[in-house]
Design an enzyme around this catalytic site. Structure first.
Site, PDB file in Angstrom:
ATOM      1  N   HIS A  86    -133.403 -80.493  26.854  1.00 33.84           N
ATOM      2  CA  HIS A  86    -134.545 -79.799  26.276  1.00 33.84           C
ATOM      3  C   HIS A  86    -135.728 -80.775  26.375  1.00 33.84           C
ATOM      4  O   HIS A  86    -135.542 -81.979  26.299  1.00 33.84           O
ATOM      5  CB  HIS A  86    -134.202 -79.526  24.809  1.00 33.84           C
ATOM      6  CG  HIS A  86    -135.159 -78.654  24.064  1.00 33.84           C
ATOM      7  ND1 HIS A  86    -136.368 -79.104  23.599  1.00 33.84           N
ATOM      8  CD2 HIS A  86    -135.067 -77.359  23.681  1.00 33.84           C
ATOM      9  CE1 HIS A  86    -136.973 -78.111  22.949  1.00 33.84           C
ATOM     10  NE2 HIS A  86    -136.210 -77.039  22.989  1.00 33.84           N
ATOM     11  N   ASP A 109    -128.004 -84.879  21.126  1.00 29.89           N
ATOM     12  CA  ASP A 109    -128.834 -83.789  20.611  1.00 29.89           C
ATOM     13  C   ASP A 109    -127.896 -82.601  20.344  1.00 29.89           C
ATOM     14  O   ASP A 109    -127.418 -81.950  21.267  1.00 29.89           O
ATOM     15  CB  ASP A 109    -129.899 -83.451  21.655  1.00 29.89           C
ATOM     16  CG  ASP A 109    -130.676 -82.174  21.339  1.00 29.89           C
ATOM     17  OD1 ASP A 109    -130.342 -81.498  20.359  1.00 29.89           O
ATOM     18  OD2 ASP A 109    -131.608 -81.874  22.102  1.00 29.89           O
ATOM     19  N   GLN A 159    -128.129 -77.355  19.747  1.00 24.35           N
ATOM     20  CA  GLN A 159    -127.558 -76.122  20.282  1.00 24.35           C
ATOM     21  C   GLN A 159    -126.046 -76.031  20.026  1.00 24.35           C
ATOM     22  O   GLN A 159    -125.446 -74.977  20.178  1.00 24.35           O
ATOM     23  CB  GLN A 159    -127.840 -76.060  21.786  1.00 24.35           C
ATOM     24  CG  GLN A 159    -127.903 -74.688  22.375  1.00 24.35           C
ATOM     25  CD  GLN A 159    -128.913 -73.792  21.684  1.00 24.35           C
ATOM     26  OE1 GLN A 159    -128.535 -72.745  21.187  1.00 24.35           O
ATOM     27  NE2 GLN A 159    -130.171 -74.179  21.635  1.00 24.35           N
ATOM     28  N   LYS A 197    -131.290 -73.325  13.534  1.00 26.63           N
ATOM     29  CA  LYS A 197    -130.366 -72.766  14.525  1.00 26.63           C
ATOM     30  C   LYS A 197    -128.976 -72.538  13.925  1.00 26.63           C
ATOM     31  O   LYS A 197    -128.064 -72.078  14.595  1.00 26.63           O
ATOM     32  CB  LYS A 197    -130.295 -73.680  15.739  1.00 26.63           C
ATOM     33  CG  LYS A 197    -131.631 -73.692  16.483  1.00 26.63           C
ATOM     34  CD  LYS A 197    -131.582 -74.340  17.829  1.00 26.63           C
ATOM     35  CE  LYS A 197    -132.964 -74.229  18.454  1.00 26.63           C
ATOM     36  NZ  LYS A 197    -133.156 -75.167  19.558  1.00 26.63           N
ATOM     37  N   CYS A 256    -137.898 -74.399  27.450  1.00 26.18           N
ATOM     38  CA  CYS A 256    -138.181 -75.819  27.177  1.00 26.18           C
ATOM     39  C   CYS A 256    -137.288 -76.721  28.022  1.00 26.18           C
ATOM     40  O   CYS A 256    -136.878 -77.793  27.564  1.00 26.18           O
ATOM     41  CB  CYS A 256    -138.014 -76.172  25.701  1.00 26.18           C
ATOM     42  SG  CYS A 256    -139.139 -75.295  24.626  1.00 26.18           S
TER      43      CYS A 256
HETATM   44  C1  PLP Z   1    -133.915 -76.085  19.828  1.00 30.97           C
HETATM   45  C2  PLP Z   1    -133.559 -77.322  20.499  1.00 30.97           C
HETATM   46  C3  PLP Z   1    -134.299 -78.498  20.317  1.00 30.97           C
HETATM   47  C4  PLP Z   1    -135.546 -78.555  19.473  1.00 30.97           C
HETATM   48  O1  PLP Z   1    -135.316 -78.227  18.157  1.00 30.97           O
HETATM   49  P1  PLP Z   1    -136.551 -78.089  17.130  1.00 30.97           P
HETATM   50  O2  PLP Z   1    -135.940 -77.444  15.945  1.00 30.97           O
HETATM   51  O3  PLP Z   1    -137.574 -77.227  17.818  1.00 30.97           O
HETATM   52  O4  PLP Z   1    -137.052 -79.462  16.870  1.00 30.97           O
HETATM   53  C5  PLP Z   1    -133.871 -79.638  20.951  1.00 30.97           C
HETATM   54  N1  PLP Z   1    -132.779 -79.634  21.741  1.00 30.97           N
HETATM   55  C6  PLP Z   1    -132.048 -78.530  21.944  1.00 30.97           C
HETATM   56  C7  PLP Z   1    -130.841 -78.595  22.800  1.00 30.97           C
HETATM   57  C8  PLP Z   1    -132.418 -77.337  21.344  1.00 30.97           C
HETATM   58  O5  PLP Z   1    -131.691 -76.235  21.542  1.00 30.97           O
END
Ligand code: PLP
Length: 404
Positions: A121, A198, A201, A224, A362
């Site tokens: 992302h 990260d 997701q 999320k 993104c």
């Molecule tokens: C949504 C997402 C982000 C960003 O999250 P925010 O809540 O907008 O800061 C970063 N990495 C991944 C894989 C995402 O799905």
């Protein structure tokens, strides 16, 4: 077994209509919907004990502080962190990543190497680029194959004694690929580097165990995982959080302030400058309670069914191509139809009440890899149904007829 109808009743928004049709919400990878218990947690805070935390001796402030710190404990238990102070409240994944990237500026030297993956992302690319610009470190990228899987043999070759940091997402938001993070973490540690995963997701689908993973940093956003927007978390191993300098200065993060010298507060407060999103933090805890009561095993199993069913339904459409066909993937289907712009499909099916995401999600480097402007992305959650997927396939077929 999931009682989907009962679960759907927990989410007020799922009974609304869009353009005169019942809402079909398939944009879960962008943000999840919010169950009533989470909404109630926010309303309860503002209705009954709204006060600033960690400061007041008065009753409301103590109640708010207790509820906020209880939420931190829920997050600690959920991710199985060893210590509660290894959980830092942030405004979300993006904030968490920037906090860590900024902190590492003082540890990187010219010629050091930082590795990210081609599946990231933008929020897991740009902060590291900025870090490399500041420090003279080099950014290396783990490429992907046509299925959207990381090329692990290339990763092996990228790793060396020059590698200082590795950043990979647990699950790709654009393609749904589940990355082999256990292997990536082990290999990163073998060359003495530090790793951040990260998990933005992954957390809607998987319950990660940060101790079992032995990961240095793990980040996620509440919105999320059925929680509110504007709140998230950073898990960091205590030894690293102690070493990193604070990200922002201000109230809450200090021990003592004079104009000559300020000493910083202990963890986690060192990284929590200013008044936080108190209601959001408490509601984040409520969201984890809600998800855990259903159970992540049950959720994963049902979402796999939705993924398989959706893949079958969509692939039956002429000229439809799915991007991201890793065998290890979650309930995200990114697709295009020959000769039609993804945006046009998204616009038409919105008229039929169906919410999907169109564009680069993104993750522009992934779109560049496939040489496409973007995709239509349908991402399923545990409150979606097969009937909704059938309606999606019908709507996409209708859009195709209208546009060709
Ligand atoms: C949504 C997402 C982000 C960003 O999250 P925010 O809540 O907008 O800061 C970063 N990495 C991944 C894989 C995402 O799905």
């Amino acid at each position: 077994m999931l009682d989907i109808q009962k679960i759907r009743e927990d989410f007020p928004i799922l009974s609304r209509e869009v353009n005169g049709k019942p809402l079909i919400y398939f944009d879960n990878a962008a943000t999840s919907q919010t169950p009533q218990v989470v909404i109630d947690a926010i309303v309860d805070y503002y209705s009954n004990y709204n006060a600033n935390i960690h400061r007041g001796v008065h009753t409301l402030s103590q109640e708010a502080t207790d509820a906020y710190e209880e939420a931190r404990l829920k997050i600690q238990r959920h991710f199985n962190a060893k210590e509660a102070h290894e959980i830092i409240f942030t405004s979300g994944t993006t904030h968490s990543i920037n906090l860590v990237a900024n902190g590492f500026a003082s540890f990187l030297n010219k010629g050091d190497e930082v590795i990210v993956s081609a599946l990231e992302h933008h929020s897991n690319i740009v902060p590291w680029q900025m870090l490399c610009e500041r420090t003279g470190a080099h950014l290396k990228v783990i490429p992907i194959n046509q299925e959207g899987e990381l090329l692990m043999d290339v990763f092996d070759n990228l790793l060396s004694s020059k590698t200082k940091l590795v950043f990979v997402n647990h699950i790709s938001n654009a393609l749904g690929t589940i990355n082999p993070i256990e292997e990536i973490i082990q290999k990163t540690h073998k060359v003495g580097a530090v790793i951040l995963i990260d998990g933005a997701q992954a957390c809607p689908h998987i319950k990660p165990d940060v101790q079992a993973l032995d990961v240095d940093f793990y980040v996620a956003s509440a919105h999320k995982i059925c929680g509110p927007t504007g709140v998230g978390m950073l898990y960091g191993k205590q030894e690293w959080l102690n070493k990193l300098p604070p990200y922002q200065g201000g109230g809450e993060m200090i021990k003592e302030v004079t104009f000559e010298k300020t000493t910083y507060a202990d963890l986690p407060h060192k990284f929590e400058a200013g008044t936080p999103n108190i209601a959001g933090g408490i509601a984040f805890g409520a969201a984890l309670d809600y998800m855990n009561a259903i159970g992540f095993d049950v959720i994963a199993k049902y979402e796999k069914e939705l993924l398989d069913f959706g893949t079958e339904q969509l692939l039956a459409i002429d000229g439809l191509k799915i991007y991201g066909t890793s065998r290890q993937k979650t309930s995200v289907i990114s697709f295009n139809i020959t000769g039609i712009h993804p945006y046009d499909i998204g616009t038409i099916i919105d008229k039929l009440g169906i919410a999907v995401r169109t564009g680069h999600h993104c993750a522009q480097p992934i779109m560049d890899f496939y040489k496409i402007p973007g995709t239509v992305r349908a991402s399923f959650a545990f409150y979606n149904t097969k009937e909704e997927i059938v309606k999606l396939a019908e709507a996409v077929k209708r859009a195709q007829q209208m546009l060709s």
